[in-house]
Design an enzyme around this catalytic site. Structure first.
Site, mmCIF file in Angstrom:
data_model
loop_
_atom_site.group_PDB
_atom_site.id
_atom_site.type_symbol
_atom_site.label_atom_id
_atom_site.label_comp_id
_atom_site.label_asym_id
_atom_site.label_seq_id
_atom_site.Cartn_x
_atom_site.Cartn_y
_atom_site.Cartn_z
ATOM 1 N N CYS A 2 0.826 -1.207 0.000
ATOM 2 C CA CYS A 2 0.000 0.000 0.000
ATOM 3 C C CYS A 2 0.862 1.259 0.000
ATOM 4 O O CYS A 2 1.907 1.308 0.637
ATOM 5 C CB CYS A 2 -0.877 0.032 1.240
ATOM 6 S SG CYS A 2 -1.868 -1.428 1.441
ATOM 7 N N ARG A 27 4.836 0.408 -6.080
ATOM 8 C CA ARG A 27 4.853 -0.412 -4.864
ATOM 9 C C ARG A 27 3.955 -1.640 -4.995
ATOM 10 O O ARG A 27 4.071 -2.576 -4.226
ATOM 11 C CB ARG A 27 4.388 0.428 -3.664
ATOM 12 C CG ARG A 27 5.334 1.541 -3.316
ATOM 13 C CD ARG A 27 4.731 2.467 -2.269
ATOM 14 N NE ARG A 27 4.573 1.847 -0.975
ATOM 15 C CZ ARG A 27 5.508 1.825 -0.031
ATOM 16 N NH1 ARG A 27 6.662 2.403 -0.247
ATOM 17 N NH2 ARG A 27 5.288 1.246 1.130
ATOM 18 N N TRP A 75 -2.990 -2.678 -1.593
ATOM 19 C CA TRP A 75 -2.615 -4.049 -1.973
ATOM 20 C C TRP A 75 -3.363 -4.948 -1.003
ATOM 21 O O TRP A 75 -3.087 -4.948 0.194
ATOM 22 C CB TRP A 75 -1.100 -4.212 -1.839
ATOM 23 C CG TRP A 75 -0.557 -5.472 -2.416
ATOM 24 C CD1 TRP A 75 -0.234 -5.720 -3.722
ATOM 25 C CD2 TRP A 75 -0.224 -6.677 -1.701
ATOM 26 N NE1 TRP A 75 0.266 -6.991 -3.867
ATOM 27 C CE2 TRP A 75 0.290 -7.602 -2.641
ATOM 28 C CE3 TRP A 75 -0.306 -7.072 -0.369
ATOM 29 C CZ2 TRP A 75 0.705 -8.875 -2.302
ATOM 30 C CZ3 TRP A 75 0.118 -8.351 -0.027
ATOM 31 C CH2 TRP A 75 0.618 -9.229 -0.997
ATOM 32 N N ASN A 101 -1.630 1.757 5.825
ATOM 33 C CA ASN A 101 -0.735 0.725 5.309
ATOM 34 C C ASN A 101 -0.319 -0.120 6.502
ATOM 35 O O ASN A 101 0.049 0.417 7.540
ATOM 36 C CB ASN A 101 0.496 1.386 4.666
ATOM 37 C CG ASN A 101 1.518 0.371 4.190
ATOM 38 O OD1 ASN A 101 1.229 -0.812 4.107
ATOM 39 N ND2 ASN A 101 2.710 0.845 3.875
ATOM 40 N N GLY A 102 -0.390 -1.453 6.345
ATOM 41 C CA GLY A 102 -0.003 -2.332 7.447
ATOM 42 C C GLY A 102 -1.148 -3.251 7.810
ATOM 43 O O GLY A 102 -2.100 -3.406 7.038
ATOM 44 N N GLU A 478 18.340 -16.271 -8.974
ATOM 45 C CA GLU A 478 17.896 -14.919 -9.277
ATOM 46 C C GLU A 478 17.389 -14.822 -10.725
ATOM 47 O O GLU A 478 16.365 -14.189 -10.990
ATOM 48 C CB GLU A 478 19.039 -13.924 -9.008
ATOM 49 C CG GLU A 478 18.799 -12.501 -9.438
ATOM 50 C CD GLU A 478 17.624 -11.824 -8.752
ATOM 51 O OE1 GLU A 478 16.991 -12.424 -7.869
ATOM 52 O OE2 GLU A 478 17.312 -10.691 -9.138
ATOM 53 N N LYS A 482 13.614 -13.711 -11.726
ATOM 54 C CA LYS A 482 13.373 -12.555 -12.616
ATOM 55 C C LYS A 482 12.374 -12.942 -13.700
ATOM 56 O O LYS A 482 11.416 -12.238 -13.965
ATOM 57 C CB LYS A 482 14.659 -12.138 -13.302
ATOM 58 C CG LYS A 482 15.537 -11.020 -12.926
ATOM 59 C CD LYS A 482 15.131 -9.848 -12.186
ATOM 60 C CE LYS A 482 14.378 -10.068 -10.946
ATOM 61 N NZ LYS A 482 14.786 -9.568 -9.715
ATOM 62 N N GLU A 485 8.714 -13.769 -12.278
ATOM 63 C CA GLU A 485 7.915 -12.692 -11.669
ATOM 64 C C GLU A 485 7.408 -11.687 -12.689
ATOM 65 O O GLU A 485 6.364 -11.084 -12.492
ATOM 66 C CB GLU A 485 8.647 -12.010 -10.513
ATOM 67 C CG GLU A 485 9.799 -11.122 -10.881
ATOM 68 C CD GLU A 485 10.444 -10.458 -9.667
ATOM 69 O OE1 GLU A 485 9.757 -10.133 -8.692
ATOM 70 O OE2 GLU A 485 11.669 -10.254 -9.695
ATOM 71 N N HIS A 501 18.363 -36.265 -9.745
ATOM 72 C CA HIS A 501 17.770 -36.955 -8.595
ATOM 73 C C HIS A 501 16.247 -36.812 -8.570
ATOM 74 O O HIS A 501 15.640 -36.838 -7.517
ATOM 75 C CB HIS A 501 18.399 -36.444 -7.292
ATOM 76 C CG HIS A 501 19.852 -36.741 -7.199
ATOM 77 N ND1 HIS A 501 20.350 -38.014 -6.998
ATOM 78 C CD2 HIS A 501 20.946 -35.955 -7.357
ATOM 79 C CE1 HIS A 501 21.677 -37.986 -6.999
ATOM 80 N NE2 HIS A 501 22.064 -36.737 -7.225
ATOM 81 N N LYS A 600 6.307 -3.927 -4.523
ATOM 82 C CA LYS A 600 7.729 -3.594 -4.452
ATOM 83 C C LYS A 600 8.268 -3.763 -3.036
ATOM 84 O O LYS A 600 9.343 -4.268 -2.821
ATOM 85 C CB LYS A 600 7.919 -2.147 -4.927
ATOM 86 C CG LYS A 600 9.367 -1.672 -4.897
ATOM 87 C CD LYS A 600 10.203 -2.367 -5.950
ATOM 88 C CE LYS A 600 11.648 -1.947 -5.954
ATOM 89 N NZ LYS A 600 12.461 -2.925 -6.699
HETATM 90 O O1 M6R Z 1 13.188 -4.639 -0.429
HETATM 91 P P1 M6R Z 1 13.771 -6.001 -0.229
HETATM 92 O O2 M6R Z 1 15.109 -6.139 -0.896
HETATM 93 O O3 M6R Z 1 13.831 -6.433 1.201
HETATM 94 O O4 M6R Z 1 12.771 -6.980 -0.980
HETATM 95 C C1 M6R Z 1 12.921 -8.365 -0.912
HETATM 96 C C2 M6R Z 1 12.048 -9.051 -1.932
HETATM 97 O O5 M6R Z 1 10.708 -8.782 -1.693
HETATM 98 C C3 M6R Z 1 12.403 -8.607 -3.362
HETATM 99 O O6 M6R Z 1 13.750 -8.844 -3.664
HETATM 100 C C4 M6R Z 1 11.520 -9.353 -4.380
HETATM 101 O O7 M6R Z 1 11.854 -10.721 -4.402
HETATM 102 C C5 M6R Z 1 11.638 -8.723 -5.765
HETATM 103 N N1 M6R Z 1 10.341 -8.719 -6.383
HETATM 104 C C6 M6R Z 1 12.537 -9.443 -6.676
HETATM 105 O O8 M6R Z 1 12.639 -8.844 -7.917
#
Ligand code: M6R
Length: 605
Positions: A2, A27, A75, A101-102, A478, A482, A485, A501, A600
């Site tokens: 949010c 976000r 969100w 937010n929260g 990673e 990428k 997502e 395995h 985000k």
């Molecule tokens: O802000 P942060 O680095 O703590 O965020 C951690 C993850 O939420 C963040 O890396 C997430 O996996 C991204 N969407 C990856 O691209």
């Protein structure tokens, strides 16, 4: 997650709020709304969907008149995304409007308390109990009503408040959720983060947990938890608006991928003094520790996996990496002899914060690697090393990740030197390669058009695998995240030797396997895994170092990245994978900067 914006000034509030919400879109959210306080009380407009929808609705409504208001991108956590569940929420008597937010953890109890008093709730949200409490405790004194309300809330919150009786004031408060104040000339703001404010002001004040702020266009008073005014000077934030805008790129993600050489340079160079790595800002005696634990979420955790290998190799100390959402439930064996490294771009990830608090409680020393200055993690940690990546807007992290890896590399070298575990010769040779990372990252970016062609070839695969060994495997994690997502294509990262395995059962004709083979000493081993998947009909995209010729006879397609020290390879090797994910998602017409269901900054556990 949010996003919150609040404005009080002399002009109309609605356009400022809508602009702020646009800047907070990154976000992640599924509905949005604004409320403005004017001569005829508080009016609000809310909608499911994007801020553009909200803009249209606001233009069709002529009641949003006033120079004081609050806005929100939601969100969904409690209740589905809908117009009704969108924020702001208003009290039954129309006196208070709130954005939040929260999570209010005791909302079920509070809700039934008010239902028994006859309140009819409009939404399924936890937030609506806040407006009920405010209206209930209000006797003409808004600050008092806020303080009484806060005393009843459990959980985490950043809230923005309007009261119809004070149409020239906005209020905000926070506990364990991000909120900053923007101090302007004849106008004041609050927001979830600086990106919503930089076009108006760069003078900001961090609100601390338990504090309340009361603002008019020309005044601003911060109260502590006991209601006493506190003096807090504003800080100047150097981020500029250009850094938070697309500058002609089609997407923030592509812009941020391309910014990596500059971000690496900004992160590395200022810390090299007279041929040595110097962290002015940390005070850590490495001889105190018998182990290091790295904890983080998502890509930050995958950066931590790279860091684990590099630190362990150079320092010869046992290093573990654990996802933050699991660590706390393992009753971790952490004590004063443990250095806990917490990695986070936003500095606001709820699971990471909770893990860090747990480790501190157990006596560990904490070191945070964070991008956002003044964020919760930066404030809570015993030591902080900032990544100087600049604002990262795309939900998928790119420059955030590579700068985290670079800081972990530098920390490994720094710590190895302090412990006397690295020879001067090895240190100096690594340092040369470290300083050349920005230039080599630039050369890896030159692969862009070749990667785009490969994305055009493979974009329609329904599932694929990334395989590699050791540090290559950490990068697979990673690269795979990428791709999934932002393109929504199923993908898995596998330690190359582990495939046989069980998972090799999923390898069938036409399956794309991306094989990372940059670690020369394990190349032959990975080649045997490539042969195993090829024998089952897979197509292989090999990623190797520029001096590798064998890969051409093993893989169907090849991407060669600049040669560097094997410990530093991940920073370079990830770049073609970021570009691959980007171009595959673009070809599939995905919403690259704001992928579905993602946020985000993940401020809930
Ligand atoms: O802000 P942060 O680095 O703590 O965020 C951690 C993850 O939420 C963040 O890396 C997430 O996996 C991204 N969407 C990856 O691209």
């Amino acid at each position: 997650m949010c996003g919150i914006i609040g404005f009080v000034g002399s002009g109309e509030a609605a356009p400022v709020l809508l602009d702020g919400l646009k800047r907070l879109e990154y976000r992640g959210y599924d509905s949005a709304g604004v409320a403005v306080s004017g001569a005829d009380g508080i009016n609000m407009v809310k909608t499911i969907g994007k801020v553009e929808e909200l803009v249209k609705k606001v233009h069709e409504c002529d009641r949003l008149r006033g120079s004081c208001g609050i806005g929100h991108t939601r969100w969904a956590t409690h209740g589905i995304p809908s117009d009704i569940n969108a924020h702001p929420h208003m009290s039954e008597d129309g006196k208070f409007a709130v954005v939040h937010n929260g999570i209010i953890e005791n909302f079920t109890a509070l809700r039934s308390e008010f239902e028994q008093k006859g309140v009819k709730f409009q939404s399924e949200t936890d937030t609506e109990v806040i407006v009920c409490l405010l209206a209930y405790y209000y006797d003409g004194d808004v600050k008092k009503a806020i303080m009484k309300t806060l005393s009843r809330l459990e959980g985490s919150y950043a809230i923005g408040i309007l009261c119809a009786d004070e149409p020239e004031k906005i209020y905000a408060a926070k506990v364990a959720s991000p909120l900053i104040i923007g101090v302007g000339a004849g106008e004041n703001f609050f927001a979830s983060d600086i990106t919503a404010l930089v076009s108006h002001t760069k003078n900001v004040i961090d609100l601390d947990d338990g504090e309340i702020v009361e603002m008019t266009a020309d005044s601003l008073v911060i109260y502590n938890h006991a209601g006493k005014p506190v003096e807090k000077p504003a800080k100047f934030v150097a981020w500029d608006i250009a850094a938070a805008e697309k500058n002609g790129y089609e997407h923030f993600m592509l812009k941020e991928i391309m910014e990596q050489p500059g971000a690496l340079k900004a992160t590395i160079e200022p810390r090299i003094k007279d041929g040595w790595i110097v962290f002015d800002d940390i005070d850590i005696d490495m001889t105190k520790f018998n182990r290091i634990l790295i904890t983080a979420c998502g890509s930050a955790y995958y950066a931590g996996c790279v860091g684990r290998n590099v630190i362990e190799t150079l320092c010869r100390i046992p290093v573990e990496a654990e996802v933050a959402s699991e660590l706390r439930y393992r009753h971790p064996l952490v004590d004063e002899k443990t250095l806990v490294i917490v990695v986070s771009q936003s500095g606001e990830t709820a699971d990471t914060i909770a893990s860090m608090k747990e480790c501190k409680k157990l006596g560990a020393t904490t070191l945070a690697i964070v991008n956002v200055v003044g964020s919760t993690i930066a404030k809570l940690a015993d030591n902080v090393i900032y990544t100087w990546a600049g604002p990262e807007i795309a939900v998928a992290t790119t420059k955030g990740y590579t700068t985290q890896v670079a800081v972990l590399d530098m920390f490994a070298m720094w710590a190895a030197e302090k412990l006397g575990r690295i020879s001067e010769e090895e240190y100096k040779s690594l340092l040369v390669d470290l300083m050349r990372l920005p230039e080599r990252a630039q050369r890896a970016l030159d692969l862009s058009s070749r990667v785009k062609k490969l994305a055009d070839k493979y974009y329609d695969r329904s599932s694929l695998f990334f395989i590699g060994r050791n540090i290559d495997y950490s990068v697979c994690l990673e690269g795979s995240l990428k791709l999934k997502e932002i393109s929504y294509i199923h993908s898995e990262a596998y330690a190359a030797g582990e495939l046989k395995h069980g998972t090799i059962a999923l390898i069938e004709p036409g399956r794309l396997v991306v094989a990372l083979c940059c670690l020369e000493e394990l190349f032959e081993k990975t080649v045997s895994n490539i042969e195993q998947v090829k024998a089952r009909g897979a197509q292989v995209l090999g990623v190797a170092l520029e001096n590798n010729r064998r890969i051409f006879s093993e893989a169907d397609d090849v991407l060669l990245v600049p040669v560097t020290n094997k410990l530093l390879v991940p920073v370079i090797e990830i770049i073609p994978l970021q570009l691959f994910a980007y171009y595959v998602a673009r070809k599939n017409k995905c919403d690259i900067d704001k992928p579905k269901n993602l946020a985000k900054s993940v401020t809930v556990e």
